[in-house]
Design a protein around this motif. Structure first.
Motif, PDB file in Angstrom:
ATOM      1  N   HIS A 120       0.834  -1.204   0.000  1.00  0.00           N
ATOM      2  CA  HIS A 120       0.000   0.000   0.000  1.00  0.00           C
ATOM      3  C   HIS A 120       0.868   1.252   0.000  1.00  0.00           C
ATOM      4  O   HIS A 120       0.518   2.259  -0.629  1.00  0.00           O
ATOM      5  CB  HIS A 120      -0.907   0.001   1.235  1.00  0.00           C
ATOM      6  CG  HIS A 120      -2.063  -0.936   1.124  1.00  0.00           C
ATOM      7  ND1 HIS A 120      -3.120  -0.939   2.014  1.00  0.00           N
ATOM      8  CD2 HIS A 120      -2.351  -1.912   0.217  1.00  0.00           C
ATOM      9  CE1 HIS A 120      -3.997  -1.864   1.666  1.00  0.00           C
ATOM     10  NE2 HIS A 120      -3.545  -2.479   0.590  1.00  0.00           N
ATOM     11  N   TRP A 153      -6.046   3.428 -12.754  1.00  0.00           N
ATOM     12  CA  TRP A 153      -6.215   3.238 -11.319  1.00  0.00           C
ATOM     13  C   TRP A 153      -5.333   4.209 -10.537  1.00  0.00           C
ATOM     14  O   TRP A 153      -5.753   4.762  -9.510  1.00  0.00           O
ATOM     15  CB  TRP A 153      -5.889   1.798 -10.933  1.00  0.00           C
ATOM     16  CG  TRP A 153      -7.016   0.834 -11.117  1.00  0.00           C
ATOM     17  CD1 TRP A 153      -7.060  -0.240 -11.948  1.00  0.00           C
ATOM     18  CD2 TRP A 153      -8.276   0.854 -10.436  1.00  0.00           C
ATOM     19  NE1 TRP A 153      -8.258  -0.890 -11.848  1.00  0.00           N
ATOM     20  CE2 TRP A 153      -9.031  -0.240 -10.918  1.00  0.00           C
ATOM     21  CE3 TRP A 153      -8.845   1.689  -9.471  1.00  0.00           C
ATOM     22  CZ2 TRP A 153     -10.314  -0.524 -10.466  1.00  0.00           C
ATOM     23  CZ3 TRP A 153     -10.131   1.410  -9.021  1.00  0.00           C
ATOM     24  CH2 TRP A 153     -10.845   0.322  -9.514  1.00  0.00           C
ATOM     25  N   ASP A 177      -9.221  -0.245   0.051  1.00  0.00           N
ATOM     26  CA  ASP A 177      -9.833  -1.000  -1.043  1.00  0.00           C
ATOM     27  C   ASP A 177      -9.256  -0.560  -2.386  1.00  0.00           C
ATOM     28  O   ASP A 177      -8.976  -1.393  -3.263  1.00  0.00           O
ATOM     29  CB  ASP A 177     -11.349  -0.799  -1.031  1.00  0.00           C
ATOM     30  CG  ASP A 177     -12.038  -1.597  -2.136  1.00  0.00           C
ATOM     31  OD1 ASP A 177     -11.953  -2.843  -2.105  1.00  0.00           O
ATOM     32  OD2 ASP A 177     -12.634  -0.972  -3.031  1.00  0.00           O
ATOM     33  N   LEU A 178      -9.057   0.748  -2.542  1.00  0.00           N
ATOM     34  CA  LEU A 178      -8.476   1.271  -3.780  1.00  0.00           C
ATOM     35  C   LEU A 178      -7.045   0.757  -3.963  1.00  0.00           C
ATOM     36  O   LEU A 178      -6.660   0.325  -5.055  1.00  0.00           O
ATOM     37  CB  LEU A 178      -8.487   2.798  -3.766  1.00  0.00           C
ATOM     38  CG  LEU A 178      -7.748   3.491  -4.915  1.00  0.00           C
ATOM     39  CD1 LEU A 178      -8.375   3.118  -6.260  1.00  0.00           C
ATOM     40  CD2 LEU A 178      -7.754   5.004  -4.721  1.00  0.00           C
ATOM     41  N   TYR A 179      -6.257   0.797  -2.890  1.00  0.00           N
ATOM     42  CA  TYR A 179      -4.884   0.301  -2.980  1.00  0.00           C
ATOM     43  C   TYR A 179      -4.869  -1.175  -3.388  1.00  0.00           C
ATOM     44  O   TYR A 179      -4.033  -1.605  -4.190  1.00  0.00           O
ATOM     45  CB  TYR A 179      -4.166   0.466  -1.638  1.00  0.00           C
ATOM     46  CG  TYR A 179      -4.017   1.895  -1.167  1.00  0.00           C
ATOM     47  CD1 TYR A 179      -4.090   2.965  -2.058  1.00  0.00           C
ATOM     48  CD2 TYR A 179      -3.803   2.181   0.179  1.00  0.00           C
ATOM     49  CE1 TYR A 179      -3.958   4.272  -1.620  1.00  0.00           C
ATOM     50  CE2 TYR A 179      -3.659   3.487   0.621  1.00  0.00           C
ATOM     51  CZ  TYR A 179      -3.744   4.531  -0.276  1.00  0.00           C
ATOM     52  OH  TYR A 179      -3.609   5.818   0.166  1.00  0.00           O
ATOM     53  N   ASP A 180      -5.801  -1.940  -2.831  1.00  0.00           N
ATOM     54  CA  ASP A 180      -5.871  -3.362  -3.182  1.00  0.00           C
ATOM     55  C   ASP A 180      -6.211  -3.545  -4.660  1.00  0.00           C
ATOM     56  O   ASP A 180      -5.698  -4.462  -5.319  1.00  0.00           O
ATOM     57  CB  ASP A 180      -6.916  -4.070  -2.320  1.00  0.00           C
ATOM     58  CG  ASP A 180      -6.440  -4.287  -0.885  1.00  0.00           C
ATOM     59  OD1 ASP A 180      -5.212  -4.284  -0.669  1.00  0.00           O
ATOM     60  OD2 ASP A 180      -7.301  -4.456   0.006  1.00  0.00           O
ATOM     61  N   ARG A 181      -7.071  -2.690  -5.183  1.00  0.00           N
ATOM     62  CA  ARG A 181      -7.422  -2.787  -6.602  1.00  0.00           C
ATOM     63  C   ARG A 181      -6.215  -2.466  -7.485  1.00  0.00           C
ATOM     64  O   ARG A 181      -5.983  -3.109  -8.510  1.00  0.00           O
ATOM     65  CB  ARG A 181      -8.588  -1.847  -6.925  1.00  0.00           C
ATOM     66  CG  ARG A 181      -9.923  -2.303  -6.349  1.00  0.00           C
ATOM     67  CD  ARG A 181     -11.026  -1.307  -6.660  1.00  0.00           C
ATOM     68  NE  ARG A 181     -12.297  -1.734  -6.105  1.00  0.00           N
ATOM     69  CZ  ARG A 181     -13.166  -2.517  -6.733  1.00  0.00           C
ATOM     70  NH1 ARG A 181     -12.883  -2.977  -7.945  1.00  0.00           N
ATOM     71  NH2 ARG A 181     -14.306  -2.853  -6.164  1.00  0.00           N
ATOM     72  N   ILE A 182      -5.459  -1.453  -7.073  1.00  0.00           N
ATOM     73  CA  ILE A 182      -4.260  -1.105  -7.842  1.00  0.00           C
ATOM     74  C   ILE A 182      -3.243  -2.243  -7.779  1.00  0.00           C
ATOM     75  O   ILE A 182      -2.650  -2.625  -8.797  1.00  0.00           O
ATOM     76  CB  ILE A 182      -3.650   0.210  -7.313  1.00  0.00           C
ATOM     77  CG1 ILE A 182      -4.606   1.379  -7.593  1.00  0.00           C
ATOM     78  CG2 ILE A 182      -2.289   0.476  -7.962  1.00  0.00           C
ATOM     79  CD1 ILE A 182      -4.180   2.694  -6.981  1.00  0.00           C
ATOM     80  N   GLY A 184      -3.958  -5.272  -7.341  1.00  0.00           N
ATOM     81  CA  GLY A 184      -4.521  -6.346  -8.156  1.00  0.00           C
ATOM     82  C   GLY A 184      -4.185  -6.160  -9.626  1.00  0.00           C
ATOM     83  O   GLY A 184      -3.913  -7.130 -10.345  1.00  0.00           O
ATOM     84  N   SER A 185      -4.176  -4.899 -10.076  1.00  0.00           N
ATOM     85  CA  SER A 185      -3.790  -4.604 -11.455  1.00  0.00           C
ATOM     86  C   SER A 185      -2.322  -4.948 -11.685  1.00  0.00           C
ATOM     87  O   SER A 185      -1.951  -5.503 -12.723  1.00  0.00           O
ATOM     88  CB  SER A 185      -4.046  -3.119 -11.751  1.00  0.00           C
ATOM     89  OG  SER A 185      -3.760  -2.807 -13.091  1.00  0.00           O
ATOM     90  N   GLU A 188      -1.925  -8.724 -11.883  1.00  0.00           N
ATOM     91  CA  GLU A 188      -2.323  -9.273 -13.178  1.00  0.00           C
ATOM     92  C   GLU A 188      -1.188  -9.156 -14.190  1.00  0.00           C
ATOM     93  O   GLU A 188      -0.937 -10.080 -14.977  1.00  0.00           O
ATOM     94  CB  GLU A 188      -3.560  -8.540 -13.695  1.00  0.00           C
ATOM     95  CG  GLU A 188      -4.032  -8.961 -15.080  1.00  0.00           C
ATOM     96  CD  GLU A 188      -4.403 -10.433 -15.182  1.00  0.00           C
ATOM     97  OE1 GLU A 188      -4.417 -10.969 -16.312  1.00  0.00           O
ATOM     98  OE2 GLU A 188      -4.674 -11.068 -14.134  1.00  0.00           O
TER      99      GLU A 188
END
Length: 249
Positions: A120, A153, A177-182, A184-185, A188
């Motif tokens: 994070h 993101w 939650d936003l940090y986790d999405r980033i 996650g990107s 990937e």
């Protein structure tokens, strides 16, 4: 071989024929490799590990001895250059112009600490920057969509961390939650065979002394397996400069 002896050999090379593409002389390659390694403060063993070549190969290159083109390409990639940087034929510059170009290039390099983008904190530091610099040598266009998604993101993260965004009781949870999405990107991209590093470069501009740029390095694991262990990148500070008019506002 001492650097002075190498420079003497380089100086005494016959002038290459103008307008005729030729491979850079091994003496020039040796000098550039030594200079790059010195700037990064890498041991020969470190370069060998990142380039996936033997230490003796690094030593031979730095002595101005011939090695395979594949080894030179691996060494170039370890420094962040494209394959062919040391091996592809090119039209030679006049000696004085080549020397001036080399001095200009290396005098503008900035050492930027980097690490794998997995926390994070790394995301937060990147999102707080004023701009992004995506460095993706050797990454084919098939990854464009995922890289653009990461940039989007990060842009959203920058907005959330700005003073424009509304503050509320769920702010901290929303940020996580936003940090986790980033992340996650990023995951990937790594799942698809890339290494993602990030760092922050201070790049003061006219009238904007605290201007900072997030440096995001994305490289294929197959071509640059040592990237995950890299702790510094060399970045040309000129690429982070704003146009004069924009910087003055």
């Amino acid at each position: 071989m001492a650097t002075k002896d190498l420079l003497d050999r380089l100086t005494n090379l016959p002038e290459r024929e103008a307008n005729t593409p030729t491979v850079p002389p091994i003496e020039l390659v040796a000098f550039v490799v030594r200079w790059n390694r010195g700037l990064r403060q890498w041991k020969a063993t470190t370069l060998a590990e990142f380039a996936r070549v033997s230490v003796s190969t690094v030593e031979r290159v730095e002595r101005g001895e011939r090695v395979s083109g594949d080894a030179l390409d691996r060494i170039a990639q370890a420094f962040g250059y494209d394959p062919g940087y040391f091996t592809a034929p090119r039209v030679p510059l006049p000696r004085e112009e080549a020397a001036a170009s080399m001095v200009e290039q290396f005098s503008n390099l900035e050492i930027v600490p980097v690490a794998a983008m997995k926390t994070h904190r790394a995301v937060r530091e990147a999102a707080r920057c004023h701009a992004y610099l995506i460095h993706r040598p050797g990454v084919p266009a098939v990854y464009d969509a995922e890289i653009e998604a990461l940039q989007e993101w990060l842009d959203f993260g920058a907005f959330i961390l700005s003073d424009i965004a509304d503050r509320g009781p769920a702010e901290e949870s929303g940020r996580r939650d936003l940090y986790d999405r980033i992340l996650g990107s990023v995951a990937e991209l790594e799942r698809r065979g890339l290494t993602v590093l990030s760092g922050v470069m201070a790049a003061p501009q006219d009238g904007i002394p605290d201007w900072k740029v997030a440096v995001i390095s994305i490289t294929p694991k197959t071509a640059d397996p040592g990237a995950v262990k890299r702790r510094h990148l060399m970045v040309d500070r000129r690429v982070a400069a704003l146009p004069k008019r924009a910087a003055a506002k």
